[in-house]
Design a protein around this motif. Structure first.
Motif, PDB file in Angstrom:
ATOM      1  N   GLN A 207     -11.365  -5.192  -4.346  1.00  0.00           N
ATOM      2  CA  GLN A 207     -11.495  -5.215  -2.953  1.00  0.00           C
ATOM      3  C   GLN A 207      -9.970  -4.681  -2.438  1.00  0.00           C
ATOM      4  OE1 GLN A 207     -13.866  -6.587  -1.085  1.00  0.00           O
ATOM      5  NE2 GLN A 207     -15.005  -7.202  -2.655  1.00  0.00           N
ATOM      6  N   ASP A 208     -10.394  -3.469  -1.864  1.00  0.00           N
ATOM      7  CA  ASP A 208      -9.404  -2.779  -1.316  1.00  0.00           C
ATOM      8  C   ASP A 208      -8.306  -2.316  -2.372  1.00  0.00           C
ATOM      9  OD1 ASP A 208      -8.300  -1.463   0.766  1.00  0.00           O
ATOM     10  OD2 ASP A 208      -7.260  -3.212   1.592  1.00  0.00           O
ATOM     11  N   CYS A 209      -8.670  -2.032  -3.376  1.00  0.00           N
ATOM     12  CA  CYS A 209      -7.994  -1.558  -4.490  1.00  0.00           C
ATOM     13  C   CYS A 209      -7.485  -0.054  -4.791  1.00  0.00           C
ATOM     14  CB  CYS A 209      -8.811  -1.783  -5.785  1.00  0.00           C
ATOM     15  SG  CYS A 209      -9.303  -3.532  -6.089  1.00  0.00           S
ATOM     16  N   SER A 210      -6.421   0.158  -5.295  1.00  0.00           N
ATOM     17  CA  SER A 210      -5.745   1.448  -5.396  1.00  0.00           C
ATOM     18  C   SER A 210      -6.238   1.805  -6.662  1.00  0.00           C
ATOM     19  CB  SER A 210      -4.251   1.359  -5.134  1.00  0.00           C
ATOM     20  OG  SER A 210      -3.624   2.532  -5.770  1.00  0.00           O
ATOM     21  N   TYR A 211      -6.644   3.244  -6.745  1.00  0.00           N
ATOM     22  CA  TYR A 211      -6.922   3.963  -8.189  1.00  0.00           C
ATOM     23  C   TYR A 211      -5.901   3.990  -9.108  1.00  0.00           C
ATOM     24  CZ  TYR A 211     -11.558   5.293  -6.607  1.00  0.00           C
ATOM     25  OH  TYR A 211     -13.236   5.596  -6.123  1.00  0.00           O
ATOM     26  N   GLU A 212      -4.519   4.269  -8.351  1.00  0.00           N
ATOM     27  CA  GLU A 212      -3.323   4.675  -9.409  1.00  0.00           C
ATOM     28  C   GLU A 212      -2.837   3.271  -9.741  1.00  0.00           C
ATOM     29  OE1 GLU A 212      -4.215   6.132  -6.483  1.00  0.00           O
ATOM     30  OE2 GLU A 212      -4.429   8.096  -7.334  1.00  0.00           O
ATOM     31  N   GLN A 213      -2.760   2.074  -8.874  1.00  0.00           N
ATOM     32  CA  GLN A 213      -2.220   0.886  -9.209  1.00  0.00           C
ATOM     33  C   GLN A 213      -2.992   0.063 -10.052  1.00  0.00           C
ATOM     34  OE1 GLN A 213      -1.447  -1.341  -5.534  1.00  0.00           O
ATOM     35  NE2 GLN A 213       0.071   0.057  -4.865  1.00  0.00           N
ATOM     36  N   THR A 214      -4.417   0.412 -10.229  1.00  0.00           N
ATOM     37  CA  THR A 214      -5.423  -0.199 -11.481  1.00  0.00           C
ATOM     38  C   THR A 214      -5.471   0.601 -12.576  1.00  0.00           C
ATOM     39  OG1 THR A 214      -7.081   0.853 -10.185  1.00  0.00           O
ATOM     40  CG2 THR A 214      -6.559  -1.309  -9.374  1.00  0.00           C
TER      41      THR A 214
ATOM     42  N   TYR B  61       0.797  -1.012  -0.139  1.00  0.00           N
ATOM     43  CA  TYR B  61      -0.024  -0.212  -0.157  1.00  0.00           C
ATOM     44  C   TYR B  61       1.055   1.307  -0.087  1.00  0.00           C
ATOM     45  CZ  TYR B  61      -4.212  -2.724   1.539  1.00  0.00           C
ATOM     46  OH  TYR B  61      -5.110  -3.452   1.570  1.00  0.00           O
ATOM     47  N   ARG B  62       0.434   2.243  -0.488  1.00  0.00           N
ATOM     48  CA  ARG B  62       0.952   3.559  -0.489  1.00  0.00           C
ATOM     49  C   ARG B  62       0.597   4.169   0.837  1.00  0.00           C
ATOM     50  NH1 ARG B  62       0.438   6.609  -6.270  1.00  0.00           N
ATOM     51  NH2 ARG B  62       1.799   5.105  -7.546  1.00  0.00           N
ATOM     52  N   HIS B  63       1.680   5.050   1.485  1.00  0.00           N
ATOM     53  CA  HIS B  63       1.059   5.753   2.483  1.00  0.00           C
ATOM     54  C   HIS B  63       0.066   6.865   2.269  1.00  0.00           C
ATOM     55  CE1 HIS B  63       1.582   7.266   6.645  1.00  0.00           C
ATOM     56  NE2 HIS B  63       1.678   8.524   6.156  1.00  0.00           N
ATOM     57  N   GLY B  64      -0.886   6.420   3.264  1.00  0.00           N
ATOM     58  CA  GLY B  64      -2.059   7.614   2.968  1.00  0.00           C
ATOM     59  C   GLY B  64      -2.965   7.328   1.810  1.00  0.00           C
ATOM     60  N   GLU B  65      -3.122   6.535   1.057  1.00  0.00           N
ATOM     61  CA  GLU B  65      -3.480   6.218  -0.198  1.00  0.00           C
ATOM     62  C   GLU B  65      -5.200   5.829  -0.133  1.00  0.00           C
ATOM     63  OE1 GLU B  65      -2.307   2.653  -2.403  1.00  0.00           O
ATOM     64  OE2 GLU B  65      -1.992   3.973  -4.254  1.00  0.00           O
ATOM     65  N   LEU B  66      -5.771   6.756  -1.159  1.00  0.00           N
ATOM     66  CA  LEU B  66      -7.135   6.560  -1.154  1.00  0.00           C
ATOM     67  C   LEU B  66      -7.696   5.381  -1.893  1.00  0.00           C
ATOM     68  CD1 LEU B  66     -10.061   7.537  -0.225  1.00  0.00           C
ATOM     69  CD2 LEU B  66     -10.104   8.560  -2.520  1.00  0.00           C
ATOM     70  N   ARG B  67      -8.262   4.049  -1.346  1.00  0.00           N
ATOM     71  CA  ARG B  67      -8.595   2.997  -2.175  1.00  0.00           C
ATOM     72  C   ARG B  67     -10.188   2.857  -2.176  1.00  0.00           C
ATOM     73  NH1 ARG B  67      -3.593   0.847  -1.887  1.00  0.00           N
ATOM     74  NH2 ARG B  67      -4.385  -1.650  -2.391  1.00  0.00           N
ATOM     75  N   PHE B  68     -10.824   1.886  -3.026  1.00  0.00           N
ATOM     76  CA  PHE B  68     -11.886   1.462  -2.998  1.00  0.00           C
ATOM     77  C   PHE B  68     -12.236  -0.062  -3.028  1.00  0.00           C
ATOM     78  CE2 PHE B  68     -10.341   1.491  -7.352  1.00  0.00           C
ATOM     79  CZ  PHE B  68     -11.010   0.183  -8.035  1.00  0.00           C
ATOM     80  N   THR B  69     -13.453  -0.054  -2.242  1.00  0.00           N
ATOM     81  CA  THR B  69     -13.818  -1.410  -2.069  1.00  0.00           C
ATOM     82  C   THR B  69     -15.239  -1.894  -2.504  1.00  0.00           C
ATOM     83  OG1 THR B  69     -12.305  -1.896  -0.184  1.00  0.00           O
ATOM     84  CG2 THR B  69     -14.292  -3.361  -0.331  1.00  0.00           C
ATOM     85  N   LEU B  70     -15.353  -2.667  -3.196  1.00  0.00           N
ATOM     86  CA  LEU B  70     -16.920  -3.078  -3.839  1.00  0.00           C
ATOM     87  C   LEU B  70     -17.673  -3.521  -2.594  1.00  0.00           C
ATOM     88  CD1 LEU B  70     -18.901  -3.363  -6.065  1.00  0.00           C
ATOM     89  CD2 LEU B  70     -18.393  -6.016  -6.140  1.00  0.00           C
ATOM     90  N   LYS B  71     -18.710  -2.958  -2.260  1.00  0.00           N
ATOM     91  CA  LYS B  71     -19.754  -3.310  -1.425  1.00  0.00           C
ATOM     92  C   LYS B  71     -20.905  -4.114  -1.536  1.00  0.00           C
ATOM     93  CE  LYS B  71     -19.112  -2.216   2.315  1.00  0.00           C
ATOM     94  NZ  LYS B  71     -18.334  -2.749   3.422  1.00  0.00           N
TER      95      LYS B  71
END
Length: 735
Positions: free
Chosen positions: A189-196, A163-173
């Motif tokens: 699940q717990d994905c990074s916008y930048e990494q995806t 993970y990146r420090h302080g990174e905003l991530r998203f998870t499908l609910k």
């Protein structure tokens, strides 16, 4: 705009021409344009991104009208589900499915944002720990679980990233699926916008903008993600809770064939996002209210009510498992001295810091609660032997001995702990608490800063308490004797005037119980009521106070004393006692010109609202007024206030303590907040047409501040100290 003007489902090119020069090569963000909106299209709010609107002069086609009706119907059904269900985990997927079916969308889903706070394992190791809900024609009502070994890209080099420090991530609910749609859940699940490769989505959402279009209009990196799930068209709308909080987003996708999203579909999705936002904020408020009802406002610990609920559960579990349970009382030594000499601000900070230290010494299953004042209770389940209790007690006492740094002061305290063990020291909650309390008093007698297990020989200490109980019973009987002269009675009532600031009138009095102890002198209620409560004398004391006040009302009325009302405080136990209610009916004369008022705490009124309402209505019918005591403590909601037949609101005295001078330049941030809270409570009282009394006014500065805030009524030692009944008439004539 979010799609090519020539493909916008009949939208006229003129409505979009002003932006063609700045159009992105693929899909563009949806931006509002005030020049393109008419009165039928409201300006977007913070949580409502907008798109360029069609020329409304041109009539809608029959197909567009039908689509609009489907959108409205689907949105209405989805909203109705949100309103009916307080459990959002059940409401959200059902709302998504209703709207998906209404709009004939292949996939409609909800993603939540999470903030990474540091380095964590790669997403592959977390995928199996998250759960998404699937609803729809394909697997309706099932629960999908992530699988270990699938990262946010499925497989590949990013599966090893941290993970990146302080990174905003998203998870499908949640997601609602149509026929043939592939579920996102195993990947998102717990994905990074930048990494995806979806960093552009994050930027758009943070700017409160939607993203949408057909597959070919998205950048190549985004197309790769969408193709993985056969997406041919996509539309995403952010869910915004406040100016600073972006909760997540709603996405809809077409998988069977490319689809150009219409204005009606986008507006419907924006409305649903706004409704989801409202539901989330409402649930947070409800959770906060629930938390405040069962937790101490200062320390955040469970309060006495929650502890009394959890302790029987722990004992019942121990009874089944045949394991001992430790019940403990912990007192902070020398806390009262610090609180009295340095003030309540230091005392509050000391309690907060002590709580944090105590929590670090406990196991996850242990319960720490604030019993009241500087006293804590603990429940230690799942014990193997008494050595486990000793080790925990040693850690607790050691951490309290360390100096506390509070502002410019270095404070030193210690702790005293009394322990009772289930089942050897009692099988019932009351016995365990009583024996732990007895052990605590033994520690205090022996010098404090230690712990003691309850032993049967400690009953000598209990006998001391018994002597106090016996003396209090004797005082109660002697004071109830009609042949006893009033000045010879051990139990006495003193009164404090209440003043209306608009005209300076002393309109009422509050009665306070005192005990003229033969050896200890005049004792305040706080000095002997704990023993009375433990001895079960609260109901009898309440009956004596009510009867004595009612008799005094008749005396003052016969003497033509100008008073509107006299109030007395009832505890929760007294309020719920049928004997006390019967005494009220017998003792109070409804024809008396001076009204009787009962002061009830917020915690008492909120216990059982239906029962409370019925009792208060009966009291009102008798001509007895109700005053909400400790108004502002945060334990009762505005809705409940509006339903109760109240006559007055009395501010929590803690709001008045430490109040500063009214000069704006002299106020610090804490004083400003304090004044704002008081002003808000006064405004609420005015809205409810209820006068507000500020109690505990101890100085001219406090009175001046209350005047500046237009507080209608005040009470406190600065106005007048407590007076015996015999001195009230002279006082009222003098003022």
């Amino acid at each position: 705009m979010w799609c090519n003007p020539s493909r916008c489902n009949g939208l006229p090119t003129s409505a979009l021409s002003s932006r063609q020069n700045s159009r992105l090569a693929f899909v563009e963000l949806i931006r509002p344009s005030s020049t393109e909106m008419s009165d039928r299209w409201p300006q977007p709010s913070l949580a409502q991104p907008s798109l360029a609107q069609p020329n409304l002069v041109e009539p809608l086609s029959p197909a567009a009208v039908l689509q609009r009706e489907r959108c409205l119907l689907g949105l209405a059904n989805a909203t109705r589900i949100l309103l009916r269900h307080s459990n959002l985990s059940a409401a959200f997927p059902r709302s998504l499915e209703h709207l998906r079916a209404a709009l004939s969308i292949d996939r409609l889903y909800l993603c939540e944002h999470v903030q990474s706070s540091g380095l964590s394992p790669n997403p592959a190791s977390l995928a199996g720990e998250h759960e998404a809900h699937k609803y729809g024609e394909h697997g309706h009502g099932e629960h999908g679980h992530g699988e270990h070994g699938h990262g946010e890209h499925g497989h590949g080099e990013h599966a090893q990233d941290e993970y990146r420090h302080g990174e905003l991530r998203f998870t499908l609910k949640f997601e609602a699926l149509g026929k043939g749609a592939i579920a996102h859940e195993h990947r998102w699940q717990d994905c990074s916008y930048e990494q995806t490769g979806l960093g552009r989505w994050r930027s758009a959402f943070e700017a409160r903008q939607s993203i949408g279009g057909v597959l070919e209009e998205f950048p190549v990196t985004e197309q790769a993600q969408l193709r993985r799930y056969q997406v041919k068209s996509a539309l995403m709308v952010p869910i915004v809770l406040s100016e600073t909080e972006l909760w997540g987003y709603i996405g809809c996708e077409a998988c069977q064939q490319a689809r150009v999203w219409s204005t009606h579909e986008h507006s419907t999705l924006v409305a649903l996002a706004d409704n989801f936002s409202s539901a989330i904020r409402r649930q947070r408020r409800d959770e906060q209210i629930q938390h405040q009802a069962f937790h101490d406002l200062l320390t955040g610990l469970p309060n006495r009510m929650l502890f009394n609920h959890r302790l029987p559960l722990a004992i019942a579990h121990a009874r089944r498992t045949q394991e001992p349970v430790a019940v403990m009382f912990l007192d902070l030594d020398r806390f009262k001295q610090i609180n009295d000499t340095l003030g309540h601000e230091y005392g509050d900070q000391l309690l907060i810091q002590a709580t944090r230290r105590l929590q670090t010494c406990l196991r996850e299953e242990d319960i720490l609660a604030r019993w009241g004042g500087d006293e804590f209770t603990l429940c230690l389940p799942n014990l193997q032997s008494s050595d486990d209790v000793v080790k925990i007690c040693q850690r607790l006492l050691a951490t309290l001995r360390e100096p506390f740094e509070i502002e410019d002061q270095c404070l030193e305290i210690s702790g005293s702990i009394g322990i009772a063990i289930y089942p050897q020291d009692g099988s019932e909650v009351s016995a365990l608490l009583r024996n732990a309390d007895t052990a605590l008093y033994r520690v205090k007698e022996e010098g404090r800063d230690h712990y003691q297990f309850f032993r049967t020989e400690m009953n000598s200490l209990a006998s001391k308490h018994q002597s106090w109980t016996t003396a209090l019973r004797r005082a109660l009987v002697q004071s109830s004797d009609s042949d006893s002269a009033r000045f010879d009675q051990e139990l006495q009532l003193h009164y404090q005037p209440q003043v209306r600031l608009s005209d300076g009138c002393n309109y009422g009095l509050e009665a306070f119980l005192r005990w003229q102890h033969p050896e200890q002198g005049l004792l305040t209620a706080t000095e002997f009521l704990p023993q009375a409560k433990q001895a079960g004398l609260m109901v009898e004391l309440g009956e004596w106070v009510i009867q004595s006040v009612c008799e005094q009302l008749q005396i003052w009325q016969s003497a033509n004393i100008a008073l509107e009302s006299v109030s007395l405080n009832l505890s929760e136990q007294q309020f719920q006692s049928s004997a006390v209610m019967a005494t009220l009916g017998r003792s109070f004369n409804p024809t008396c010109r001076i009204k009787l008022a009962l002061e009830l705490d917020e915690s008492t009124l909120r216990q059982d609202l239906s029962y409370t309402q019925s009792v208060l209505k009966k009291l009102n019918h008798l001509g007895i007024e109700i005053v909400l005591h400790q108004f502002g403590a945060g334990q009762i909601g505005v809705e409940a206030l509006a339903q109760l037949p109240l006559r007055r609101l009395k501010l929590d005295r803690r709001l008045i303590e430490g109040m500063q001078a009214p000069s704006p330049e002299a106020l610090d941030e804490g004083a400003c907040r304090q004044r704002t809270v008081i002003s808000a409570l006064l405004g609420l009282g005015q809205c409810l047409s209820l006068p507000v009394v500020a109690q505990g006014v101890e100085s001219a500065e406090q009175l001046e501040v209350l005047r500046s805030l237009h507080c209608p009524e005040v009470q406190g030692n600065f106005i007048s100290p407590l007076l015996p009944a015999a001195d009230i008439a002279e006082y009222l004539l003098r003022v």
